[in-house]
Design a protein around this motif. Sequence first.
Motif, PDB file in Angstrom:
ATOM      1  N   LEU A 112      34.868  37.442  32.749  1.00  0.00           N
ATOM      2  CA  LEU A 112      34.268  36.157  33.113  1.00  0.00           C
ATOM      3  C   LEU A 112      32.958  35.927  32.372  1.00  0.00           C
ATOM      4  CD1 LEU A 112      34.903  36.071  36.980  1.00  0.00           C
ATOM      5  CD2 LEU A 112      36.152  34.859  35.183  1.00  0.00           C
ATOM      6  N   LEU A 113      32.144  36.974  32.249  1.00  0.00           N
ATOM      7  CA  LEU A 113      30.876  36.849  31.535  1.00  0.00           C
ATOM      8  C   LEU A 113      31.109  36.575  30.055  1.00  0.00           C
ATOM      9  CD1 LEU A 113      28.736  39.688  33.158  1.00  0.00           C
ATOM     10  CD2 LEU A 113      28.396  37.231  33.391  1.00  0.00           C
ATOM     11  N   GLY A 114      32.116  37.220  29.477  1.00  0.00           N
ATOM     12  CA  GLY A 114      32.412  36.991  28.068  1.00  0.00           C
ATOM     13  C   GLY A 114      32.820  35.548  27.812  1.00  0.00           C
ATOM     14  N   ILE A 115      33.675  35.004  28.688  1.00  0.00           N
ATOM     15  CA  ILE A 115      34.075  33.604  28.551  1.00  0.00           C
ATOM     16  C   ILE A 115      32.873  32.686  28.750  1.00  0.00           C
ATOM     17  CG2 ILE A 115      35.531  31.784  29.530  1.00  0.00           C
ATOM     18  CD1 ILE A 115      37.528  33.965  30.320  1.00  0.00           C
ATOM     19  N   SER A 116      32.034  33.011  29.731  1.00  0.00           N
ATOM     20  CA  SER A 116      30.862  32.173  30.022  1.00  0.00           C
ATOM     21  C   SER A 116      29.876  32.166  28.872  1.00  0.00           C
ATOM     22  CB  SER A 116      30.177  32.668  31.301  1.00  0.00           C
ATOM     23  OG  SER A 116      31.059  32.637  32.401  1.00  0.00           O
ATOM     24  N   LEU A 117      29.681  33.320  28.235  1.00  0.00           N
ATOM     25  CA  LEU A 117      28.767  33.383  27.099  1.00  0.00           C
ATOM     26  C   LEU A 117      29.258  32.506  25.950  1.00  0.00           C
ATOM     27  CD1 LEU A 117      27.887  37.194  27.049  1.00  0.00           C
ATOM     28  CD2 LEU A 117      26.318  35.313  27.532  1.00  0.00           C
ATOM     29  N   GLY A 118      30.567  32.538  25.727  1.00  0.00           N
ATOM     30  CA  GLY A 118      31.121  31.690  24.674  1.00  0.00           C
ATOM     31  C   GLY A 118      30.945  30.217  24.966  1.00  0.00           C
ATOM     32  N   MET A 119      30.979  29.836  26.246  1.00  0.00           N
ATOM     33  CA  MET A 119      30.818  28.430  26.623  1.00  0.00           C
ATOM     34  C   MET A 119      29.354  28.010  26.679  1.00  0.00           C
ATOM     35  SD  MET A 119      33.679  28.414  29.686  1.00  0.00           S
ATOM     36  CE  MET A 119      33.493  26.678  30.054  1.00  0.00           C
ATOM     37  N   ALA A 123      27.292  28.934  32.582  1.00  0.00           N
ATOM     38  CA  ALA A 123      26.764  29.412  33.860  1.00  0.00           C
ATOM     39  C   ALA A 123      27.511  28.774  35.028  1.00  0.00           C
ATOM     40  CB  ALA A 123      25.277  29.105  33.965  1.00  0.00           C
ATOM     41  N   ILE A 124      27.772  27.471  34.917  1.00  0.00           N
ATOM     42  CA  ILE A 124      28.510  26.775  35.978  1.00  0.00           C
ATOM     43  C   ILE A 124      29.924  27.338  36.107  1.00  0.00           C
ATOM     44  CG2 ILE A 124      29.442  24.541  36.702  1.00  0.00           C
ATOM     45  CD1 ILE A 124      27.047  23.237  35.300  1.00  0.00           C
ATOM     46  N   PHE A 125      30.561  27.581  34.954  1.00  0.00           N
ATOM     47  CA  PHE A 125      31.911  28.141  34.971  1.00  0.00           C
ATOM     48  C   PHE A 125      31.930  29.491  35.665  1.00  0.00           C
ATOM     49  CE2 PHE A 125      34.723  31.275  32.977  1.00  0.00           C
ATOM     50  CZ  PHE A 125      35.967  30.735  33.285  1.00  0.00           C
ATOM     51  N   TYR A 126      30.952  30.352  35.345  1.00  0.00           N
ATOM     52  CA  TYR A 126      30.933  31.694  35.934  1.00  0.00           C
ATOM     53  C   TYR A 126      30.742  31.619  37.450  1.00  0.00           C
ATOM     54  CZ  TYR A 126      29.643  36.448  37.079  1.00  0.00           C
ATOM     55  OH  TYR A 126      29.600  37.690  37.659  1.00  0.00           O
ATOM     56  N   ILE A 127      29.791  30.815  37.904  1.00  0.00           N
ATOM     57  CA  ILE A 127      29.518  30.721  39.338  1.00  0.00           C
ATOM     58  C   ILE A 127      30.734  30.204  40.093  1.00  0.00           C
ATOM     59  CG2 ILE A 127      28.113  29.542  41.081  1.00  0.00           C
ATOM     60  CD1 ILE A 127      25.818  29.541  39.028  1.00  0.00           C
ATOM     61  N   VAL A 128      31.316  29.124  39.605  1.00  0.00           N
ATOM     62  CA  VAL A 128      32.446  28.511  40.298  1.00  0.00           C
ATOM     63  C   VAL A 128      33.667  29.430  40.277  1.00  0.00           C
ATOM     64  CG1 VAL A 128      34.085  26.585  40.278  1.00  0.00           C
ATOM     65  CG2 VAL A 128      31.659  26.157  39.869  1.00  0.00           C
TER      66      VAL A 128
END
Length: 282
Positions: A129-136, A145-150
């Motif tokens: 999840l963090l890897g995807i969030s960093l890319g976004m 950050a919003i993607f990771y939290i949700v």
Amino acid sequence: MENTTDTMKKLDRKTLNKSFHRWFWGALTCFSQEHMQTFGYMASMLPIIKKLYPKHDDQVKAIHAYTAFFNTNPMLGTVIVGITASMEQARSNGQNIDGETINDMRAGLMGPIAGIGDSLIDGTLIPILLGISLGMSSGGSPVGAIFYIVSWVLIAYFGQRFLYFRGYKFGDQAVSFLVGKQGAAIRHAIGIVGSMVVGGVLASWVNVTTSLKLVGSNGKVFLNLQDKLDSIYPGILTVAITFFCWWLMTKKHVSAIWTMLILVAVSLVGVLLGFFNPGLSY
């Protein structure tokens, strides 16, 4: 005299939901080194006890089984709470289950579930999840950050809810899915995906280069170390640092915090010696 089908006690959906939510929100309530998750576990079982045992004396006797030490992975450990609810229901209906049997079940499962949960959730799911969030989040976008939290909240809630009710429905058979061959295959597949994501994050976000240059007496650079390294193996310093961190944590069992502190120290020494250039101007 054994209970008939009409007189058997059965937990309703409302009671099970209340029990689950108490675990979800309070698994780490009153957390201490002495009790760990004991009180959070006990709080989640209170609605079950009150529903199954109308008399106060019976409630006190039943809840005593949940005063023992308990600690496991909070997410996957939800299945143990569901199994306990099923066993408590069976005990209230006169089956050959007592508090010691329940404690033996909990003590036997909390270790394996903790090992599986820590590697699957903390070591695989969260890095993905963090890897995807960093890319976004490239360019300072808040979308990552919003993607990771949700995504984390949704996965944590509905994942734990699924495990709780599966544990209640299937009893100790639910654990065979987590520790059996099917569970092992799923964990192996998720581990491969996690390694791919972490590798992609490493290639995209980690870039170690050196600024070391040797200048001759005429003032011209006759050796640019980074250019030489790139001609041999592009990104070799990044690979070296990665394997250095892997060696520290897996072979020397250095914690992640100490590994980061070592990297900070290496960086400071490298800047002082001119091996690294942070690109700062004053």
